[in-house]
Design a protein around this motif. Structure first.
Motif, PDB file in Angstrom:
ATOM      1  N   HIS A   3      53.310  14.175 -15.151  1.00 17.09           N
ATOM      2  CA  HIS A   3      52.979  15.531 -15.593  1.00 17.09           C
ATOM      3  C   HIS A   3      52.827  16.431 -14.381  1.00 17.09           C
ATOM      4  O   HIS A   3      51.878  16.324 -13.616  1.00 17.09           O
ATOM      5  CB  HIS A   3      51.681  15.508 -16.414  1.00 17.09           C
ATOM      6  N   ARG A   4      53.825  17.288 -14.158  1.00 21.74           N
ATOM      7  CA  ARG A   4      53.924  18.159 -12.982  1.00 21.74           C
ATOM      8  C   ARG A   4      54.006  17.354 -11.693  1.00 21.74           C
ATOM      9  O   ARG A   4      53.590  17.777 -10.636  1.00 21.74           O
ATOM     10  CB  ARG A   4      52.765  19.145 -12.932  1.00 21.74           C
ATOM     11  N   GLY A   5      54.538  16.147 -11.820  1.00 23.93           N
ATOM     12  CA  GLY A   5      54.710  15.281 -10.656  1.00 23.93           C
ATOM     13  C   GLY A   5      53.658  14.198 -10.625  1.00 23.93           C
ATOM     14  O   GLY A   5      53.310  13.636 -11.648  1.00 23.93           O
ATOM     15  N   SER A   6      53.164  13.915  -9.449  1.00 20.16           N
ATOM     16  CA  SER A   6      52.137  12.895  -9.258  1.00 20.16           C
ATOM     17  C   SER A   6      50.833  13.597  -8.921  1.00 20.16           C
ATOM     18  O   SER A   6      50.506  13.820  -7.758  1.00 20.16           O
ATOM     19  CB  SER A   6      52.541  11.932  -8.139  1.00 20.16           C
ATOM     20  N   LEU A   7      50.095  13.924  -9.914  1.00 18.34           N
ATOM     21  CA  LEU A   7      48.917  14.782  -9.820  1.00 18.34           C
ATOM     22  C   LEU A   7      47.858  14.305  -8.832  1.00 18.34           C
ATOM     23  O   LEU A   7      47.185  15.104  -8.208  1.00 18.34           O
ATOM     24  CB  LEU A   7      48.362  14.929 -11.231  1.00 18.34           C
ATOM     25  N   TYR A   8      47.715  13.003  -8.633  1.00 15.89           N
ATOM     26  CA  TYR A   8      46.637  12.514  -7.778  1.00 15.89           C
ATOM     27  C   TYR A   8      47.042  12.297  -6.324  1.00 15.89           C
ATOM     28  O   TYR A   8      46.199  11.990  -5.495  1.00 15.89           O
ATOM     29  CB  TYR A   8      46.064  11.227  -8.357  1.00 15.89           C
ATOM     30  N   SER A   9      48.317  12.463  -6.001  1.00 21.00           N
ATOM     31  CA  SER A   9      48.727  12.220  -4.620  1.00 21.00           C
ATOM     32  C   SER A   9      49.234  13.469  -3.907  1.00 21.00           C
ATOM     33  O   SER A   9      49.346  13.466  -2.686  1.00 21.00           O
ATOM     34  CB  SER A   9      49.818  11.147  -4.576  1.00 21.00           C
ATOM     35  N   ALA A  10      49.546  14.511  -4.659  1.00 25.28           N
ATOM     36  CA  ALA A  10      50.089  15.723  -4.036  1.00 25.28           C
ATOM     37  C   ALA A  10      49.817  16.919  -4.941  1.00 25.28           C
ATOM     38  O   ALA A  10      49.518  16.763  -6.124  1.00 25.28           O
ATOM     39  CB  ALA A  10      51.595  15.577  -3.805  1.00 25.28           C
ATOM     40  N   LEU A  11      49.955  18.095  -4.385  1.00 25.34           N
ATOM     41  CA  LEU A  11      49.793  19.323  -5.153  1.00 25.34           C
ATOM     42  C   LEU A  11      50.813  19.353  -6.284  1.00 25.34           C
ATOM     43  O   LEU A  11      51.997  19.051  -6.068  1.00 25.34           O
ATOM     44  CB  LEU A  11      49.978  20.529  -4.227  1.00 25.34           C
ATOM     45  N   LYS A  67      57.035  17.213  -3.030  1.00 25.81           N
ATOM     46  CA  LYS A  67      56.312  16.004  -2.646  1.00 25.81           C
ATOM     47  C   LYS A  67      55.721  15.319  -3.873  1.00 25.81           C
ATOM     48  O   LYS A  67      55.782  14.101  -4.004  1.00 25.81           O
ATOM     49  CB  LYS A  67      55.212  16.314  -1.637  1.00 25.81           C
ATOM     50  N   SER A  68      55.174  16.089  -4.784  1.00 23.46           N
ATOM     51  CA  SER A  68      54.596  15.525  -6.002  1.00 23.46           C
ATOM     52  C   SER A  68      55.664  14.856  -6.862  1.00 23.46           C
ATOM     53  O   SER A  68      55.443  13.779  -7.433  1.00 23.46           O
ATOM     54  CB  SER A  68      53.890  16.628  -6.792  1.00 23.46           C
ATOM     55  N   PHE A  69      56.854  15.446  -6.945  1.00 24.19           N
ATOM     56  CA  PHE A  69      57.946  14.853  -7.726  1.00 24.19           C
ATOM     57  C   PHE A  69      58.433  13.560  -7.064  1.00 24.19           C
ATOM     58  O   PHE A  69      58.694  12.567  -7.740  1.00 24.19           O
ATOM     59  CB  PHE A  69      59.110  15.836  -7.875  1.00 24.19           C
ATOM     60  N   ILE A  70      58.555  13.567  -5.734  1.00 25.17           N
ATOM     61  CA  ILE A  70      58.992  12.366  -5.016  1.00 25.17           C
ATOM     62  C   ILE A  70      57.944  11.263  -5.142  1.00 25.17           C
ATOM     63  O   ILE A  70      58.275  10.101  -5.375  1.00 25.17           O
ATOM     64  CB  ILE A  70      59.312  12.705  -3.545  1.00 25.17           C
ATOM     65  N   ASP A  71      56.675  11.627  -5.036  1.00 33.71           N
ATOM     66  CA  ASP A  71      55.609  10.629  -5.202  1.00 33.71           C
ATOM     67  C   ASP A  71      55.632  10.035  -6.602  1.00 33.71           C
ATOM     68  O   ASP A  71      55.389   8.835  -6.779  1.00 33.71           O
ATOM     69  CB  ASP A  71      54.240  11.242  -4.920  1.00 33.71           C
ATOM     70  N   ALA A  72      55.930  10.844  -7.610  1.00 29.98           N
ATOM     71  CA  ALA A  72      56.037  10.328  -8.984  1.00 29.98           C
ATOM     72  C   ALA A  72      57.182   9.322  -9.080  1.00 29.98           C
ATOM     73  O   ALA A  72      57.048   8.268  -9.710  1.00 29.98           O
ATOM     74  CB  ALA A  72      56.244  11.473  -9.965  1.00 29.98           C
ATOM     75  N   ALA A  73      58.305   9.634  -8.444  1.00 35.55           N
ATOM     76  CA  ALA A  73      59.447   8.711  -8.450  1.00 35.55           C
ATOM     77  C   ALA A  73      59.083   7.413  -7.730  1.00 35.55           C
ATOM     78  O   ALA A  73      59.399   6.315  -8.205  1.00 35.55           O
ATOM     79  CB  ALA A  73      60.661   9.361  -7.786  1.00 35.55           C
ATOM     80  N   ALA A 129      56.187   6.126  -7.509  1.00 38.47           N
ATOM     81  CA  ALA A 129      55.225   5.405  -8.338  1.00 38.47           C
ATOM     82  C   ALA A 129      55.887   4.786  -9.567  1.00 38.47           C
ATOM     83  O   ALA A 129      55.243   4.081 -10.328  1.00 38.47           O
ATOM     84  CB  ALA A 129      54.103   6.343  -8.761  1.00 38.47           C
ATOM     85  N   GLY A 130      57.182   5.075  -9.777  1.00 42.09           N
ATOM     86  CA  GLY A 130      57.910   4.460 -10.876  1.00 42.09           C
ATOM     87  C   GLY A 130      58.120   5.341 -12.085  1.00 42.09           C
ATOM     88  O   GLY A 130      58.551   4.862 -13.133  1.00 42.09           O
ATOM     89  N   ALA A 131      57.826   6.628 -11.980  1.00 43.68           N
ATOM     90  CA  ALA A 131      58.026   7.525 -13.119  1.00 43.68           C
ATOM     91  C   ALA A 131      59.512   7.636 -13.455  1.00 43.68           C
ATOM     92  O   ALA A 131      60.365   7.621 -12.570  1.00 43.68           O
ATOM     93  CB  ALA A 131      57.464   8.911 -12.806  1.00 43.68           C
ATOM     94  N   ASP A 132      59.795   7.722 -14.746  1.00 46.32           N
ATOM     95  CA  ASP A 132      61.172   7.899 -15.206  1.00 46.32           C
ATOM     96  C   ASP A 132      61.596   9.362 -15.148  1.00 46.32           C
ATOM     97  O   ASP A 132      62.782   9.674 -15.151  1.00 46.32           O
ATOM     98  CB  ASP A 132      61.313   7.396 -16.643  1.00 46.32           C
ATOM     99  N   GLY A 133      60.637  10.255 -15.121  1.00 46.68           N
ATOM    100  CA  GLY A 133      60.931  11.682 -15.085  1.00 46.68           C
ATOM    101  C   GLY A 133      59.676  12.458 -14.774  1.00 46.68           C
ATOM    102  O   GLY A 133      58.595  11.884 -14.630  1.00 46.68           O
ATOM    103  N   VAL A 134      59.805  13.766 -14.656  1.00 50.45           N
ATOM    104  CA  VAL A 134      58.654  14.635 -14.471  1.00 50.45           C
ATOM    105  C   VAL A 134      58.727  15.775 -15.464  1.00 50.45           C
ATOM    106  O   VAL A 134      59.806  16.199 -15.878  1.00 50.45           O
ATOM    107  CB  VAL A 134      58.549  15.207 -13.027  1.00 50.45           C
ATOM    108  N   GLU A 135      57.562  16.254 -15.853  1.00 53.67           N
ATOM    109  CA  GLU A 135      57.461  17.416 -16.732  1.00 53.67           C
ATOM    110  C   GLU A 135      57.106  18.595 -15.851  1.00 53.67           C
ATOM    111  O   GLU A 135      56.235  18.497 -14.997  1.00 53.67           O
ATOM    112  CB  GLU A 135      56.364  17.187 -17.783  1.00 53.67           C
ATOM    113  N   LEU A 136      57.808  19.698 -16.014  1.00 51.22           N
ATOM    114  CA  LEU A 136      57.505  20.893 -15.256  1.00 51.22           C
ATOM    115  C   LEU A 136      57.935  22.109 -16.061  1.00 51.22           C
ATOM    116  O   LEU A 136      58.735  22.001 -16.991  1.00 51.22           O
ATOM    117  CB  LEU A 136      58.207  20.886 -13.892  1.00 51.22           C
ATOM    118  N   ASP A 137      57.365  23.253 -15.745  1.00 45.29           N
ATOM    119  CA  ASP A 137      57.699  24.506 -16.424  1.00 45.29           C
ATOM    120  C   ASP A 137      58.553  25.345 -15.488  1.00 45.29           C
ATOM    121  O   ASP A 137      58.116  25.681 -14.387  1.00 45.29           O
ATOM    122  CB  ASP A 137      56.418  25.256 -16.791  1.00 45.29           C
ATOM    123  N   VAL A 138      59.762  25.670 -15.931  1.00 44.89           N
ATOM    124  CA  VAL A 138      60.710  26.433 -15.125  1.00 44.89           C
ATOM    125  C   VAL A 138      60.961  27.773 -15.808  1.00 44.89           C
ATOM    126  O   VAL A 138      61.179  27.834 -17.018  1.00 44.89           O
ATOM    127  CB  VAL A 138      62.049  25.674 -14.961  1.00 44.89           C
TER     128      VAL A 138
END
Length: 110
Positions: free
Chosen positions: A42-50, A55-61, A63-72
């Motif tokens: 949810h908006r990347g990796s909330l506990y490791s990056a802003l 950086k938050s999206f890469i950290d989510a990847a 950590a094994g996330a299949d995708g990220v949710e974001l508002d564009v």
């Protein structure tokens, strides 16, 4: 991260980690369930990056996330921006607390 579990788009398969160029050795391993489970950051990796940062999206990847949710949002000038303020879907939030611009993100969208 299950390298075999990839999303399909126009007949091409990809994973979040490979899309973000995260080396396969840097991803977390996840138990393989007997039913389809997708992990979405949810908006990347909330506990490791802003939130909502690359950086938050890469950290989510990683950590094994299949995708990220974001508002564009598409701005009137043609620029795409990622933004999530303190509001909800109908009123996503005011800009002033983030970038010292008056008004809502919706005032600037196409």
């Amino acid at each position: 991260f299950n390298e075999g579990k990839c999303a399909m788009y126009n007949g091409m398969s990809f994973s979040l980690a490979s899309t973000l160029n995260v080396p396969s050795g840097q991803t977390e391993q996840r138990q393989n369930f007997n039913y389809p489970v997708e992990v979405i950051g949810h908006r990347g990796s909330l506990y490791s990056a802003l939130e909502n940062t690359s950086k938050s999206f890469i950290d989510a990847a990683k950590a094994g996330a299949d995708g990220v949710e974001l508002d564009v949002f598409l701005l009137k000038c043609g620029t795409l921006v990622v933004f999530h303020g303190s509001g909800g879907d109908e009123e996503p939030g005011l800009l002033h607390q983030y970038c010292k611009v008056e008004g809502s993100i919706l005032d600037y969208t196409a």
